[in-house]
Design a protein around this motif. Structure first.
Motif, PDB file in Angstrom:
ATOM      1  N   MET A   1      43.013  45.532  48.651  1.00 40.74           N
ATOM      2  CA  MET A   1      43.879  44.385  48.379  1.00 40.74           C
ATOM      3  C   MET A   1      45.206  44.443  49.125  1.00 40.74           C
ATOM      4  O   MET A   1      45.935  43.456  49.175  1.00 40.74           O
ATOM      5  CB  MET A   1      44.143  44.242  46.871  1.00 40.74           C
ATOM      6  CG  MET A   1      45.046  45.287  46.269  1.00 40.74           C
ATOM      7  SD  MET A   1      45.471  44.961  44.523  1.00 40.74           S
ATOM      8  CE  MET A   1      43.890  44.984  43.708  1.00 40.74           C
TER       9      MET A   1
ATOM     10  N   ARG B   1      43.594  37.540  46.278  1.00 42.52           N
ATOM     11  CA  ARG B   1      43.389  36.577  47.373  1.00 42.52           C
ATOM     12  C   ARG B   1      44.020  35.225  47.029  1.00 42.52           C
ATOM     13  O   ARG B   1      44.697  34.605  47.861  1.00 42.52           O
ATOM     14  CB  ARG B   1      41.897  36.402  47.648  1.00 42.52           C
ATOM     15  CG  ARG B   1      41.241  37.592  48.330  1.00 42.52           C
ATOM     16  CD  ARG B   1      39.840  37.264  48.811  1.00 42.52           C
ATOM     17  NE  ARG B   1      39.148  38.475  49.242  1.00 42.52           N
ATOM     18  CZ  ARG B   1      38.229  39.110  48.543  1.00 42.52           C
ATOM     19  NH1 ARG B   1      37.864  38.649  47.349  1.00 42.52           N
ATOM     20  NH2 ARG B   1      37.665  40.203  49.008  1.00 42.52           N
ATOM     21  N   LYS B   2      43.808  34.776  45.818  1.00 45.41           N
ATOM     22  CA  LYS B   2      44.344  33.474  45.405  1.00 45.41           C
ATOM     23  C   LYS B   2      45.868  33.490  45.321  1.00 45.41           C
ATOM     24  O   LYS B   2      46.535  32.531  45.707  1.00 45.41           O
ATOM     25  CB  LYS B   2      43.744  33.069  44.062  1.00 45.41           C
ATOM     26  CG  LYS B   2      42.264  32.733  44.126  1.00 45.41           C
ATOM     27  CD  LYS B   2      41.715  32.379  42.750  1.00 45.41           C
ATOM     28  CE  LYS B   2      40.219  32.067  42.818  1.00 45.41           C
ATOM     29  NZ  LYS B   2      39.652  31.788  41.475  1.00 45.41           N
TER      30      LYS B   2
ATOM     31  N   SER C   1      41.007  43.904  34.516  1.00 49.23           N
ATOM     32  CA  SER C   1      40.044  44.131  35.594  1.00 49.23           C
ATOM     33  C   SER C   1      38.597  44.150  35.111  1.00 49.23           C
ATOM     34  O   SER C   1      37.676  44.116  35.932  1.00 49.23           O
ATOM     35  CB  SER C   1      40.370  45.446  36.311  1.00 49.23           C
ATOM     36  OG  SER C   1      41.671  45.405  36.838  1.00 49.23           O
TER      37      SER C   1
ATOM     38  N   ASN D   1      45.200  34.739  50.611  1.00 51.75           N
ATOM     39  CA  ASN D   1      44.291  35.608  51.366  1.00 51.75           C
ATOM     40  C   ASN D   1      44.992  36.694  52.190  1.00 51.75           C
ATOM     41  O   ASN D   1      44.335  37.404  52.959  1.00 51.75           O
ATOM     42  CB  ASN D   1      43.376  34.797  52.302  1.00 51.75           C
ATOM     43  CG  ASN D   1      42.349  33.991  51.545  1.00 51.75           C
ATOM     44  OD1 ASN D   1      41.794  34.457  50.562  1.00 51.75           O
ATOM     45  ND2 ASN D   1      42.109  32.767  51.989  1.00 51.75           N
TER      46      ASN D   1
ATOM     47  N   GLN E   1      39.824  49.447  45.219  1.00 58.30           N
ATOM     48  CA  GLN E   1      40.298  48.060  45.196  1.00 58.30           C
ATOM     49  C   GLN E   1      41.739  47.970  45.694  1.00 58.30           C
ATOM     50  O   GLN E   1      42.107  47.009  46.378  1.00 58.30           O
ATOM     51  CB  GLN E   1      40.190  47.498  43.779  1.00 58.30           C
ATOM     52  CG  GLN E   1      38.758  47.252  43.328  1.00 58.30           C
ATOM     53  CD  GLN E   1      38.661  46.839  41.880  1.00 58.30           C
ATOM     54  OE1 GLN E   1      39.568  47.088  41.078  1.00 58.30           O
ATOM     55  NE2 GLN E   1      37.558  46.202  41.520  1.00 58.30           N
TER      56      GLN E   1
ATOM     57  N   LEU F   1      40.268  41.662  43.255  1.00 56.64           N
ATOM     58  CA  LEU F   1      40.403  41.249  44.648  1.00 56.64           C
ATOM     59  C   LEU F   1      40.453  39.730  44.784  1.00 56.64           C
ATOM     60  O   LEU F   1      41.208  39.189  45.604  1.00 56.64           O
ATOM     61  CB  LEU F   1      39.253  41.826  45.474  1.00 56.64           C
ATOM     62  CG  LEU F   1      39.191  43.361  45.512  1.00 56.64           C
ATOM     63  CD1 LEU F   1      38.020  43.821  46.375  1.00 56.64           C
ATOM     64  CD2 LEU F   1      40.489  43.956  46.025  1.00 56.64           C
ATOM     65  N   GLU F   2      39.676  39.031  43.962  1.00 60.99           N
ATOM     66  CA  GLU F   2      39.708  37.568  43.990  1.00 60.99           C
ATOM     67  C   GLU F   2      41.050  37.041  43.508  1.00 60.99           C
ATOM     68  O   GLU F   2      41.597  36.084  44.075  1.00 60.99           O
ATOM     69  CB  GLU F   2      38.572  36.997  43.133  1.00 60.99           C
ATOM     70  CG  GLU F   2      37.189  37.151  43.737  1.00 60.99           C
ATOM     71  CD  GLU F   2      37.052  36.402  45.061  1.00 60.99           C
ATOM     72  OE1 GLU F   2      37.624  35.298  45.191  1.00 60.99           O
ATOM     73  OE2 GLU F   2      36.397  36.930  45.973  1.00 60.99           O
ATOM     74  N   VAL F   3      41.589  37.660  42.465  1.00 56.55           N
ATOM     75  CA  VAL F   3      42.895  37.246  41.949  1.00 56.55           C
ATOM     76  C   VAL F   3      43.961  37.412  43.025  1.00 56.55           C
ATOM     77  O   VAL F   3      44.786  36.515  43.259  1.00 56.55           O
ATOM     78  CB  VAL F   3      43.272  38.046  40.684  1.00 56.55           C
ATOM     79  CG1 VAL F   3      44.710  37.748  40.272  1.00 56.55           C
ATOM     80  CG2 VAL F   3      42.320  37.723  39.543  1.00 56.55           C
TER      81      VAL F   3
ATOM     82  N   GLU G   1      38.405  39.834  34.986  1.00 56.89           N
ATOM     83  CA  GLU G   1      38.609  39.139  36.252  1.00 56.89           C
ATOM     84  C   GLU G   1      38.379  40.094  37.415  1.00 56.89           C
ATOM     85  O   GLU G   1      38.563  41.298  37.285  1.00 56.89           O
ATOM     86  CB  GLU G   1      40.030  38.577  36.332  1.00 56.89           C
ATOM     87  CG  GLU G   1      40.378  37.553  35.275  1.00 56.89           C
ATOM     88  CD  GLU G   1      41.775  37.000  35.482  1.00 56.89           C
ATOM     89  OE1 GLU G   1      41.928  36.031  36.247  1.00 56.89           O
ATOM     90  OE2 GLU G   1      42.714  37.560  34.883  1.00 56.89           O
ATOM     91  N   ASN G   2      38.002  39.544  38.556  1.00 60.23           N
ATOM     92  CA  ASN G   2      37.845  40.346  39.773  1.00 60.23           C
ATOM     93  C   ASN G   2      39.212  40.524  40.420  1.00 60.23           C
ATOM     94  O   ASN G   2      39.809  39.552  40.907  1.00 60.23           O
ATOM     95  CB  ASN G   2      36.891  39.630  40.736  1.00 60.23           C
ATOM     96  CG  ASN G   2      36.625  40.442  41.991  1.00 60.23           C
ATOM     97  OD1 ASN G   2      37.524  41.055  42.556  1.00 60.23           O
ATOM     98  ND2 ASN G   2      35.386  40.441  42.450  1.00 60.23           N
TER      99      ASN G   2
END
Length: 342
Positions: free
Chosen positions: A252, A225-226, A215, A230, A248, A221-223, A218-219
């Protein structure tokens, strides 16, 4: 007997000779063969705000163990001398509303061994016979000693349906690492493990994580989402207690999902209740201890069937005399589970 004693209201502990415990009519004396270090023990060892407010030195601490029954009280009939045992470490009253309605794990009058009374960082420990769990003799003492924290992981993960779900485990301390193994064994489609410690993320991968996330690099929340198109994850197992990580976790989780919290934040945590709980319609669960004794049955089943193998996350062994080395590793985060041998 030799024992690790929290001698003073200050950081550290000492190894010293103390009397072997005497047992009552409903108690059992156990020779400790293996005892593992828990995060709670680290809190007591380092003497943080929580331990300063809770524990009362001098006393023997430690609460995770496996051993052999060597003596039993005259009213004990559920175990015999020579049995291999571990123990439910929460000693409950049996008469509060929670105990009387099958919820002894949240007994209002709980005492915890190694916290509220003498524990198992010693050659012998005395316990009420009703708290003992008989172990399969084929189960090694090392693995048997970590059943108590493994039960925390089992309780956290299996408080809802897991099969085919996406699971996020936030915080890869030893219990978080075990939670990864439980989620995988329970049929999760994805198990995403988050931490800042690459050593422990590697252990999470060995225990079955389908994706690990540092963490700090990498972000999270972005991980997510991918990985979830989403949608967010179905289940969050919060094991870190860090305010940012907890926030977070709530962000998420998918609408209608579940957040199960085992961690113990040392200070109040700010959460967006309106947007991340109410409007999402999620379930938030506080997890304490293990269900008595449903969780222990699940633990035995998962280990006995081989569906979860705890050996990869038991990384270090020391004689009781070298306990400081074990605590140093736990504080540095350069270990999985550390087992001491009296």
């Amino acid at each position: 007997m030799k024992a690790i004693v929290k001698e003073q209201r200050a950081p550290g502990a000492i190894l010293k000779e103390v009397p072997v415990p005497e047992i009552g009519d409903q108690e059992v004396l156990i020779q400790v063969k293996a005892t593992s270090i828990c995060g709670t023990d680290v809190h007591i060892y380092t003497w943080d705000e929580w331990s300063e407010s809770r524990v009362k030195p001098p006393y023997v601490f430690g609460h995770e163990f496996a051993g052999i029954v060597v003596e039993k009280g005259k009213l004990v009939n559920n175990v015999e001398v020579g049995d291999h045992v571990s123990a439910e470490t929460h000693i409950v009253c049996g008469h509060c509303p929670q105990c009387l309605t099958g919820q002894a794990h949240i007994c209002a009058n709980t005492e915890i061994i190694g916290v509220d009374r003498d524990g198992c960082f010693a050659e012998y420990v005395a316990l009420p016979a009703e708290n003992l769990w008989k172990n399969d003799r084929e189960l090694s003492f090392e693995e048997a000693s970590v059943q108590e924290p493994f039960g925390n992981a089992v309780h956290t993960v299996l408080e809802g349906d897991v099969t085919g779900k996406t699971v996020a485990v936030i915080g890869c301390g030893p219990i978080g690492i075990m939670a990864v193994g439980v989620a995988k064994a329970a049929g999760a489609s994805q198990v995403i493990a988050f931490d800042l410690n690459n050593y422990r993320l590697d252990l999470a991968e060995k225990m079955g994580a389908t994706r690990t996330v540092n963490s700090g690099v990498e972000n999270p929340l972005e991980v997510v989402r991918k990985l979830t198109e989403n949608n967010g994850v179905d289940i969050v197992c919060e094991m870190s207690g860090h305010p940012i990580a907890m926030d977070q976790g709530f962000k998420m989780v998918t609408n209608g999902g579940r957040v199960s919290i085992l961690s113990l934040p040392v200070k109040p945590v700010e959460i967006d209740v309106t947007n991340d709980i109410v409007f999402k319609g999620i379930t938030v669960q506080g997890i304490t201890g293990r269900k008595m004794y449903e969780t222990w049955q699940q633990v035995s089943g998962l280990l006995g069937s081989g569906q979860v193998d705890l050996k990869p996350m038991i990384t270090h062994h020391f004689p009781l005399e070298d306990f400081e080395k074990g605590f140093d590793l736990m504080i540095e985060g350069k270990c999985g589970k550390v087992v001491l041998h009296p």
